[in-house]
Design an enzyme around this catalytic site. Structure first.
Site, PDB file in Angstrom:
ATOM      1  N   SER A   1      39.080  59.845  36.076  1.00  0.00           N
ATOM      2  CA  SER A   1      38.791  59.735  34.640  1.00  0.00           C
ATOM      3  C   SER A   1      38.987  61.107  34.017  1.00  0.00           C
ATOM      4  O   SER A   1      38.989  62.121  34.744  1.00  0.00           O
ATOM      5  CB  SER A   1      37.326  59.297  34.470  1.00  0.00           C
TER       6      SER A   1
ATOM      7  N   TYR B   1      28.266  59.500  36.638  1.00  0.00           N
ATOM      8  CA  TYR B   1      29.688  59.178  36.464  1.00  0.00           C
ATOM      9  C   TYR B   1      30.540  60.447  36.574  1.00  0.00           C
ATOM     10  O   TYR B   1      31.543  60.476  37.291  1.00  0.00           O
ATOM     11  CB  TYR B   1      29.879  58.507  35.087  1.00  0.00           C
TER      12      TYR B   1
HETATM   13  P1  NAD Z   1      36.059  47.034  34.253  1.00  0.00           P
HETATM   14  O1  NAD Z   1      34.579  46.847  34.202  1.00  0.00           O
HETATM   15  O2  NAD Z   1      36.944  46.137  33.462  1.00  0.00           O
HETATM   16  O3  NAD Z   1      36.559  47.027  35.760  1.00  0.00           O
HETATM   17  C1  NAD Z   1      35.773  47.473  36.819  1.00  0.00           C
HETATM   18  C2  NAD Z   1      36.157  46.670  38.025  1.00  0.00           C
HETATM   19  O4  NAD Z   1      35.343  47.087  39.119  1.00  0.00           O
HETATM   20  C3  NAD Z   1      35.922  45.173  37.823  1.00  0.00           C
HETATM   21  O5  NAD Z   1      36.956  44.454  38.420  1.00  0.00           O
HETATM   22  C4  NAD Z   1      34.595  44.943  38.545  1.00  0.00           C
HETATM   23  O6  NAD Z   1      34.463  43.621  39.013  1.00  0.00           O
HETATM   24  C5  NAD Z   1      34.773  45.928  39.695  1.00  0.00           C
HETATM   25  N1  NAD Z   1      33.508  46.255  40.352  1.00  0.00           N
HETATM   26  C6  NAD Z   1      32.335  46.664  39.814  1.00  0.00           C
HETATM   27  N2  NAD Z   1      31.398  46.788  40.762  1.00  0.00           N
HETATM   28  C7  NAD Z   1      31.997  46.470  41.944  1.00  0.00           C
HETATM   29  C8  NAD Z   1      31.563  46.390  43.287  1.00  0.00           C
HETATM   30  N3  NAD Z   1      30.300  46.656  43.632  1.00  0.00           N
HETATM   31  N4  NAD Z   1      32.454  45.998  44.230  1.00  0.00           N
HETATM   32  C9  NAD Z   1      33.733  45.686  43.907  1.00  0.00           C
HETATM   33  N5  NAD Z   1      34.196  45.734  42.642  1.00  0.00           N
HETATM   34  C10 NAD Z   1      33.340  46.132  41.681  1.00  0.00           C
HETATM   35  O7  NAD Z   1      36.310  48.561  33.845  1.00  0.00           O
HETATM   36  P2  NAD Z   1      37.655  49.397  33.720  1.00  0.00           P
HETATM   37  O8  NAD Z   1      37.557  50.056  32.405  1.00  0.00           O
HETATM   38  O9  NAD Z   1      38.852  48.592  34.045  1.00  0.00           O
HETATM   39  O10 NAD Z   1      37.422  50.513  34.849  1.00  0.00           O
HETATM   40  C11 NAD Z   1      38.191  50.598  36.040  1.00  0.00           C
HETATM   41  C12 NAD Z   1      38.159  52.027  36.560  1.00  0.00           C
HETATM   42  O11 NAD Z   1      38.755  52.895  35.593  1.00  0.00           O
HETATM   43  C13 NAD Z   1      36.760  52.570  36.818  1.00  0.00           C
HETATM   44  O12 NAD Z   1      36.761  53.376  37.978  1.00  0.00           O
HETATM   45  C14 NAD Z   1      36.494  53.422  35.587  1.00  0.00           C
HETATM   46  O13 NAD Z   1      35.578  54.448  35.833  1.00  0.00           O
HETATM   47  C15 NAD Z   1      37.891  53.965  35.321  1.00  0.00           C
HETATM   48  N6  NAD Z   1      38.094  54.445  33.940  1.00  0.00           N
HETATM   49  C16 NAD Z   1      38.005  53.582  32.870  1.00  0.00           C
HETATM   50  C17 NAD Z   1      38.203  54.062  31.580  1.00  0.00           C
HETATM   51  C18 NAD Z   1      38.159  53.173  30.348  1.00  0.00           C
HETATM   52  O14 NAD Z   1      38.177  53.687  29.218  1.00  0.00           O
HETATM   53  N7  NAD Z   1      38.130  51.870  30.468  1.00  0.00           N
HETATM   54  C19 NAD Z   1      38.492  55.428  31.398  1.00  0.00           C
HETATM   55  C20 NAD Z   1      38.559  56.256  32.512  1.00  0.00           C
HETATM   56  C21 NAD Z   1      38.367  55.758  33.787  1.00  0.00           C
END
Ligand code: NAD
Length: 257
Positions: free
Chosen positions: A139, A152
């Site tokens: 991130s 985080y």
């Molecule tokens: P999201 O909530 O849509 O996706 C998260 C995924 O992780 C989902 O598929 C969820 O089911 C899965 N998950 C959660 N707990 C779990 C567990 N215990 N076991 C297995 N799977 C699990 O969120 P996202 O925005 O797609 O985030 C995905 C990644 O990207 C994360 O690591 C997040 O930190 C990172 N990220 C997101 C953003 C953003 O703005 N959306 C920015 C930077 C980084």
């Protein structure tokens, strides 16, 4: 060498960025293993649909990324793992002196330790196949901090550090390890926050996006899951064979500030 025919295991991929990466990989002919902690009909249907649409093998394997043994079992059940995308992640926001211990533990387990376990299990498989790519979804918070996100930010800085170690330990092998550092990405999770924020600040959608959500993102545009999928694919390409142990920001200029 094309990535078509390789197999990618993408943790946390039944929604958001993980699902976007799985779809872009499948579009490029990569067989995909989708994962989350749930085991619903929709989860399996999602994989079937991706497989049918792109003519690749797509499977859904349930595994809870907060549990060490399940992280390792995911790689074992996948059977093969040329590309490992450590994407599963959760968030909790609170001042550090009020931060719930169980939230800290869960964030560190899912956002950081899971990648240690999957990588440890996947590297022997990659070495046997004489090719491998580890792509960690960190991130902008892996490079910079914000208040109230102690767990985080710690986990994301941690995964950037671990990425460098994996790269050094595999430097003389046909394996690379890199981290992608997204800024704000318009995932269903973020989209769902827009209506409430509109009410809270009495702003229209555009104002909420530009003035509240993208306050720190100079482009004033979200990154997309397709762009992240494309970045992950680039890291798997021949052009990226000497790119290892580093981060690629997809953040509209956030970390340039
Ligand atoms: P999201 O909530 O849509 O996706 C998260 C995924 O992780 C989902 O598929 C969820 O089911 C899965 N998950 C959660 N707990 C779990 C567990 N215990 N076991 C297995 N799977 C699990 O969120 P996202 O925005 O797609 O985030 C995905 C990644 O990207 C994360 O690591 C997040 O930190 C990172 N990220 C997101 C953003 C953003 O703005 N959306 C920015 C930077 C980084």
């Amino acid at each position: 060498m094309s990535v078509a025919g390789k197999t990618a295991v993408i943790t946390g991929s039944n929604s958001g960025i993980g699902l976007g990466i799985a779809k872009e990989m499948a579009k490029a002919g990569v067989n995909v293993v989708l994962n989350s902690f749930t085991d619903s009909e929709e989860d399996h249907a999602l994989a079937e649909e991706i497989g049918r649409k792109h003519g690749v093998t797509a499977r859904y394997i349930q595994a809870d990324m907060s549990k060490a043994d399940q992280c390792r079992a995911l790689i074992e059940k996948a059977g093969t793992c040329d590309i490992l995308v450590n994407n599963a992640g959760i968030q909790h926001v609170a001042p550090i002196d009020e931060f719930p211990v169980e939230k800290w533990d869960a964030i560190v387990a899912i956002n950081l330790s899971s990648a240690f376990h999957t990588t440890a299990a996947a590297l022997p498989v990659m070495r046997k196949a004489r090719w491998g790519r580890v792509v960690n979804i960190a991130s902008a918070h892996g490079l910079t901090a914000s208040p109230y996100k102690s767990a985080y930010v710690a986990a994301k800085h941690g995964i950037v550090g671990m990425t460098k170690v994996v790269a050094l330990e595999t430097a003389q092998e046909p394996i690379t390890a890199n981290a992608i550092c997204p800024g704000y990405v318009l995932t269903p999770l973020v989209e769902a926050q827009i209506p409430d924020t509109m009410k809270k600040y009495d702003m229209d959608r555009d104002e909420v996006i530009k003035k509240v959500m993208l306050e720190r993102q100079p482009s004033k545009e979200f990154a997309t899951v397709e762009q992240l999928g494309g970045t992950a694919l680039f890291l798997c390409s021949d052009a990226a064979a000497q790119i290892t142990g580093t981060t690629i920001s997809v953040d509209g200029g956030w970390t340039a500030l």
